[in-house]
Design a protein around this motif. Structure first.
Motif, PDB file in Angstrom:
ATOM      1  N   ALA B  68      42.017  40.657  40.110  1.00  0.00           N
ATOM      2  CA  ALA B  68      42.663  40.803  38.952  1.00  0.00           C
ATOM      3  C   ALA B  68      43.859  42.026  38.911  1.00  0.00           C
ATOM      4  O   ALA B  68      44.811  41.893  38.247  1.00  0.00           O
ATOM      5  CB  ALA B  68      41.668  40.867  37.748  1.00  0.00           C
ATOM      6  N   TRP B  98      47.326  30.909  37.552  1.00  0.00           N
ATOM      7  CA  TRP B  98      46.570  30.279  36.544  1.00  0.00           C
ATOM      8  C   TRP B  98      47.361  29.527  35.618  1.00  0.00           C
ATOM      9  O   TRP B  98      46.578  28.613  35.070  1.00  0.00           O
ATOM     10  CB  TRP B  98      45.525  31.119  35.834  1.00  0.00           C
ATOM     11  CG  TRP B  98      46.231  32.389  35.024  1.00  0.00           C
ATOM     12  CD1 TRP B  98      46.701  33.733  35.255  1.00  0.00           C
ATOM     13  CD2 TRP B  98      46.759  32.207  33.529  1.00  0.00           C
ATOM     14  NE1 TRP B  98      47.285  34.318  34.398  1.00  0.00           N
ATOM     15  CE2 TRP B  98      47.327  33.522  33.205  1.00  0.00           C
ATOM     16  CE3 TRP B  98      46.577  31.155  32.692  1.00  0.00           C
ATOM     17  CZ2 TRP B  98      47.714  33.747  32.047  1.00  0.00           C
ATOM     18  CZ3 TRP B  98      47.099  31.503  31.227  1.00  0.00           C
ATOM     19  CH2 TRP B  98      47.894  32.688  30.936  1.00  0.00           C
ATOM     20  N   LEU B 140      44.082  30.234  40.975  1.00  0.00           N
ATOM     21  CA  LEU B 140      43.043  30.205  40.289  1.00  0.00           C
ATOM     22  C   LEU B 140      41.943  29.706  40.820  1.00  0.00           C
ATOM     23  O   LEU B 140      41.891  28.706  41.325  1.00  0.00           O
ATOM     24  CB  LEU B 140      43.242  29.324  38.941  1.00  0.00           C
ATOM     25  CG  LEU B 140      42.400  29.366  37.822  1.00  0.00           C
ATOM     26  CD1 LEU B 140      42.276  30.590  36.860  1.00  0.00           C
ATOM     27  CD2 LEU B 140      42.639  28.347  36.828  1.00  0.00           C
ATOM     28  N   ASN B 144      37.395  30.179  36.707  1.00  0.00           N
ATOM     29  CA  ASN B 144      38.552  30.662  35.759  1.00  0.00           C
ATOM     30  C   ASN B 144      38.985  32.103  36.298  1.00  0.00           C
ATOM     31  O   ASN B 144      39.193  32.782  35.232  1.00  0.00           O
ATOM     32  CB  ASN B 144      38.338  30.613  34.415  1.00  0.00           C
ATOM     33  CG  ASN B 144      39.522  30.157  33.480  1.00  0.00           C
ATOM     34  OD1 ASN B 144      40.545  29.830  33.695  1.00  0.00           O
ATOM     35  ND2 ASN B 144      39.262  30.943  32.004  1.00  0.00           N
ATOM     36  N   ARG B 145      38.745  32.383  37.462  1.00  0.00           N
ATOM     37  CA  ARG B 145      39.068  33.806  37.919  1.00  0.00           C
ATOM     38  C   ARG B 145      40.396  33.692  38.795  1.00  0.00           C
ATOM     39  O   ARG B 145      40.610  32.869  39.340  1.00  0.00           O
ATOM     40  CB  ARG B 145      37.955  34.659  38.233  1.00  0.00           C
ATOM     41  CG  ARG B 145      37.049  34.511  37.380  1.00  0.00           C
ATOM     42  CD  ARG B 145      35.942  35.640  37.477  1.00  0.00           C
ATOM     43  NE  ARG B 145      36.479  37.000  37.419  1.00  0.00           N
ATOM     44  CZ  ARG B 145      35.912  38.051  37.288  1.00  0.00           C
ATOM     45  NH1 ARG B 145      34.462  37.960  37.621  1.00  0.00           N
ATOM     46  NH2 ARG B 145      36.370  39.097  37.158  1.00  0.00           N
ATOM     47  N   ILE B 146      41.202  35.033  38.646  1.00  0.00           N
ATOM     48  CA  ILE B 146      42.195  35.115  39.490  1.00  0.00           C
ATOM     49  C   ILE B 146      41.850  35.409  40.977  1.00  0.00           C
ATOM     50  O   ILE B 146      40.997  36.210  41.144  1.00  0.00           O
ATOM     51  CB  ILE B 146      43.420  36.270  39.073  1.00  0.00           C
ATOM     52  CG1 ILE B 146      43.731  36.014  37.796  1.00  0.00           C
ATOM     53  CG2 ILE B 146      44.546  36.611  40.173  1.00  0.00           C
ATOM     54  CD1 ILE B 146      44.569  37.349  37.190  1.00  0.00           C
TER      55      ILE B 146
END
Lengths: 410, 410
Positions: B68, B98, B140, B144-146
């Protein structure tokens, strides 16, 4: 689930040491049994750097790209805060605006929050995460794009998240330790207020006590989220901003606010007829001039004078606008005064106490301060004075309403 | 829709002027009729700064938070590039990983791309956007995370996006103007290669010609995406990396690669039995030591020597690992040499030409370079030499295979 929201501004997360200091405060709340949503701003200076990049590239920039660029500052801080907490043994993870998601409207750069979806965050709290670190200032706009809430928007993020999570309280950590009866730089006897009502805080904030964003206070009032303004650099309790029903005993006057940079314009000898106010203030609204006080003199011969104040920054634009509308307004002359300031006393106690205005005028008269314009609202009386008398007026009123005394009971 | 992919590395977008320079190249391609996907890295130095933050906070950091934080660098550049193009009158917008989305696996920090969804991007091209500016290096992940792709991952992003968009070509803009027959710092007569096959590029890249990430070349080969390596700071054509069928006439040898920092370990007098290699290389694999060349001497009396090379960085770990496994391997002694380098000749023409190894060995012998270890593959012959002879070996081979001559025809 007992949830606390803690918001740290840019100076409170300015470097890795300060992030650690903030994380220690979070850890203490977790140890006290809270689940905590931490809302972080960008590291101090970072947002200005990014905005500088944007402005160098383009003067009329695309606000969607501005938002993608500028929101990166909070993304970095949220990750660093989550890592710092993990390092202290506190289960934490970061949440970007688009991950919650916090849905906003499409007004990129100054978006309004429409809905904070907390389902995913709550599920993670249930799974054992004690802390959700949320990137402030940003949400997800229609079209799957990042939107920012405008400068200072992290306060608003914090309150919106607190409301959506049904948090017990939203603590705003900043570089001052609370809300004061007036600015201590002007009046050394000013004291920290223990509890203040939302309405009072709104009047103080919009009158110049720049501790909390007005938007965030409005939102907190609407959803009845108690706020606490407190210092990142001490462990003292700060000022609680809450519903007036939660304040046992109200002083008549809670604080004295001031706004130094005002200007006054008098439109002389206009016809006293329906529609003349619209002829003056319509063009000003179109020119995006924010008009503050308005007074119309008593008419004697079917003609009258109209006086209003604007912020000094808007003064030239306001004068040019009135000049340009001379024909449709029909006035004899303009008198401008760029040398004025506004001083206000604010307090919800005014609703049930009479004589506040009278006490204010006497106090000013005793010190020889001449009042140029007066406006009043339910919980506020404001006067316009010559700028050189502003400090004297603030001190006189602070004394006259007994604000230097003991702290107000909670 | 004719789509071109252009990728700009960190030095090509190091500041606002360089971003403008890159944007001008993009604009020219748009004017030539292409729809362009631009893949950008973070501004040079930015990723290191962010990684530095992470490491200061935590040594055993959570890779999801690392991602992130670090992905924010490309987010900034993508927005700035989109704004710069808009300012030049080119309809452009930014895309974060994303937003496309580019889906990856969950291996945060070194994620693999699983799928690039181009529907939204293609729809925007149809709507009239000429350029999609994509943040490189990120996608992504599940949850749902980078996720980031690992250092240098922007090359891989570019190729994956080119493949998904069915682009005509993927141009990799960098600070060198192409792929050379060998490093010009060692051999001034080295020349830029006009066209090189994917397989050759892979051998050159993994042998030390650090122009393109190996992963990105593998991906380009699998999806037959022609690459062009070219300079951000000139308008000269670069080197096309393509399917070997698109290369009319192949030289036997295309380039000479070298790797300076090698180490050699000989495990002496081990029993020549099935399973002895596994006893040696199993523990090394478990210790994450990357073993390169392996040679086993001819056995005479049921005993043999096993020699292998590792990168100098892995040397201590390799030696300690073999020491630790002494009992299960059963060897008489270890001989280590930290003073070796590897030199390789690479060329798809070797498949149909014999005598390459012989010509290589003669050239080295003529200059008195002793060969310690030899390995060969279909399109490569590598030798290990004493480090002080490396430069001489590279020059001798460059001359012996006529690489300083005219550019190879396309």
């Amino acid at each position: 689930m007992a949830i606390l929201v803690m918001k740290f501004g840019g100076t409170s997360v300015a470097d890795l040491d300060r992030i650690r200091n903030a994380a220690e405060k979070v850890k203490r709340e977790v140890e006290a049994g809270w689940k905590v949503a931490v809302i972080v701003s960008a590291m101090a200076g970072e947002t200005n750097k990014l905005v500088g990049y944007v402005r160098s590239v383009s003067s009329l920039y695309d606000a969607r790209e501005y938002d993608a660029i500028v929101a990166s500052g909070e993304q970095v801080t949220s990750g660093l805060m989550a890592l710092t907490l993990q390092e202290m043994g506190v289960p934490a993870r970061s949440w970007q605006g688009w991950q919650m998601p916090m849905r906003t409207d499409a007004a990129h750069g100054a978006a309004r929050i429409e809905e904070v979806d907390t389902a995913a965050m709550l599920a993670k709290f249930e799974e054992g995460f004690d802390v959700a670190v949320c990137a402030g200032f940003q949400g997800l706009a229609p079209g799957n794009r990042i939107a920012t809430l405008g400068r200072g928007g992290s306060d608003t993020s914090a309150v919106a998240i607190a409301a959506a999570l049904d948090a017990e309280r939203c603590d705003i950590y900043t570089d001052v330790d609370g809300v004061y009866t007036t600015d201590p730089r002007l009046e050394p006897s000013a004291r920290k207020i223990e509890r203040i009502a939302f309405e009072e805080m709104l009047e103080l904030a919009s009158q110049g006590a720049k501790v909390l964003q007005t938007r965030s206070v409005e939102l907190a009032m609407r959803y009845k989220v108690p706020l606490q303004v407190r210092s990142s650099f001490s462990d003292e309790p700060g000022t609680i901003v809450c519903d007036e029903e939660e304040i046992m005993e109200s002083n008549v006057v809670t604080g004295v606010a001031f706004s130094r940079d005002e200007a006054k314009i008098t439109v002389q000898d206009v016809e006293d007829r329906p529609g003349v106010a619209a002829a003056i203030f319509g063009p000003l609204a179109e020119a995006n001039v924010n008009v503050d006080m308005i007074v119309q003199n008593i008419s004697d011969d079917g003609r009258t004078d109209m006086t209003f104040t604007v912020h000094l920054d808007d003064f030239e634009r306001a004068r040019a606008t009135i000049d340009g509308a001379r024909e449709s307004i029909g006035y004899a002359g303009l008198v401008a005064d760029r040398d004025v300031a506004k001083v206000s006393v604010v307090g919800i106690g005014m609703r049930s106490h009479t004589g506040v205005a009278q006490r204010m005028f006497s106090a000013l008269a005793n010190d020889g301060v001449n009042i140029q314009v007066i406006t009043t609202s339910e919980i506020k009386v404001s006067v316009l004075v010559q700028r050189k008398y502003m400090e004297l007026a603030v001190q006189a009123l602070h004394a006259a309403f007994g604000l230097a005394g003991e702290a107000r009971a909670g």
